[in-house]
Design a protein around this motif. Structure first.
Motif, short mmCIF file in Angstrom:
data_model
loop_
_atom_site.label_atom_id
_atom_site.label_comp_id
_atom_site.label_asym_id
_atom_site.label_seq_id
_atom_site.Cartn_x
_atom_site.Cartn_y
_atom_site.Cartn_z
N PRO A 195 3.78 49.81 47.86
CA PRO A 195 4.80 48.89 47.31
C PRO A 195 4.46 48.47 45.89
O PRO A 195 3.28 48.27 45.55
CB PRO A 195 4.75 47.70 48.28
CG PRO A 195 3.42 47.79 48.95
CD PRO A 195 3.07 49.24 49.01
N ARG A 226 6.66 49.59 54.52
CA ARG A 226 6.21 49.61 53.12
C ARG A 226 6.21 48.19 52.55
O ARG A 226 5.28 47.80 51.83
CB ARG A 226 7.12 50.52 52.31
CG ARG A 226 6.73 50.70 50.86
CD ARG A 226 7.53 51.83 50.23
NE ARG A 226 7.17 51.99 48.83
CZ ARG A 226 7.93 51.59 47.80
NH1 ARG A 226 9.11 51.04 48.05
NH2 ARG A 226 7.54 51.76 46.56
N SER A 227 7.24 47.41 52.83
CA SER A 227 7.29 46.03 52.36
C SER A 227 6.22 45.19 53.05
O SER A 227 5.58 44.34 52.42
CB SER A 227 8.67 45.43 52.63
OG SER A 227 9.66 46.10 51.88
#
Length: 241
Positions: free
Chosen positions: A47, A115-116
């Motif tokens: 990220p 991913r976040s």
């Protein structure tokens, strides 16, 4: 492993997602392995604005036999400084929280959320690592692109991800983890009939911001309708009596 029956809703859904995920995406790569449609390998780019932003992280997804009625499981196959290696990760979009999973979600939605989530604090979650210094995470990120997976033909992470994105860019909307978690609360009251319809329709692109806004607008309209109905009833009672 023999090819599963393509006529089942589960297999049709998986094949549809595999086709859509073959489209170029600069941040995510995911595909089923050659001999098992229910085992996928993925690569996510770290990220942005985080110690992981220069990294390319390789992992494995296992889909249950009744997918998408039940959620997948996720694990990373290399060091990231954020997650344990080869250990299932506890997420609200993983098999640790079956009650929060929505069949309308799919592998892409889950990977965007993962991913976040990577940029957040571990806080002792299963499969997560606490206390790794940011400089160590950056060093791991720089080395991560060279990781090679034998299941994926021995290609480096960088080669696998860039092979699908060279000279192109993605138009896929970026769904932040907070939006995904919010949509769980908004839609947790949906009945199983709606879930079944979402499977047959092949809906797997997640919950967009526009859909959330439309849901909120619909709720407001319903509240207004009820309020007006109550006022009319009160007026009618006063008029008649």
């Amino acid at each position: 492993m023999p090819m599963p029956n393509k006529n089942t809703p589960t297999v049709r859904r998986i094949l549809k997602e595999a086709k859509e995920l073959s489209e170029p995406d600069r941040d995510i790569h995911a595909a089923p392995t050659e001999d098992n449609l229910f085992e996928w390998h993925f690569i996510i780019r770290g990220p942005p604005s985080s110690p992981y932003e220069d990294g390319y992280y390789h992992g494995r997804i296992n889909l249950p036999s009744n997918y998408p009625l039940a959620p997948p499981s996720f694990r990373f196959l290399q060091d990231s400084g954020r997650f344990d290696v080869n250990k299932e990760i506890c997420l609200s979009i993983s098999n640790f929280h079956v009650e929060e999973w929505l069949p309308a979600w799919g592998i892409r939605t889950a990977l965007v959320a993962l991913r976040s989530f990577m940029a957040t604090e571990a806080n002792g979650a299963v499969g997560s690592i606490d206390g790794v210094p940011d400089e160590t995470k950056r060093e791991i990120a720089r080395k991560s692109r060279e990781f090679k997976c034998s299941t994926c033909g021995g290609q480096r992470n960088y080669e696998l991800l860039c092979a699908t994105t060279e000279g192109s860019s993605t138009n896929e909307p970026q769904i932040e983890a907070s939006v995904v978690y919010k949509s769980v609360e908004q839609q947790s009251g949906n009945n199983s009939g709606k879930y079944s319809r979402s499977i047959e329709n092949g809906s797997d692109r997640g919950v967009s911001t526009q859909q959330i806004e439309q849901t909120s607008q619909g709720i407001c309209r319903n509240k207004l309708t009820v309020f007006v109905s109550v006022l009319v009833a009160i007026w009618a009672v006063r008029f008649l009596f």
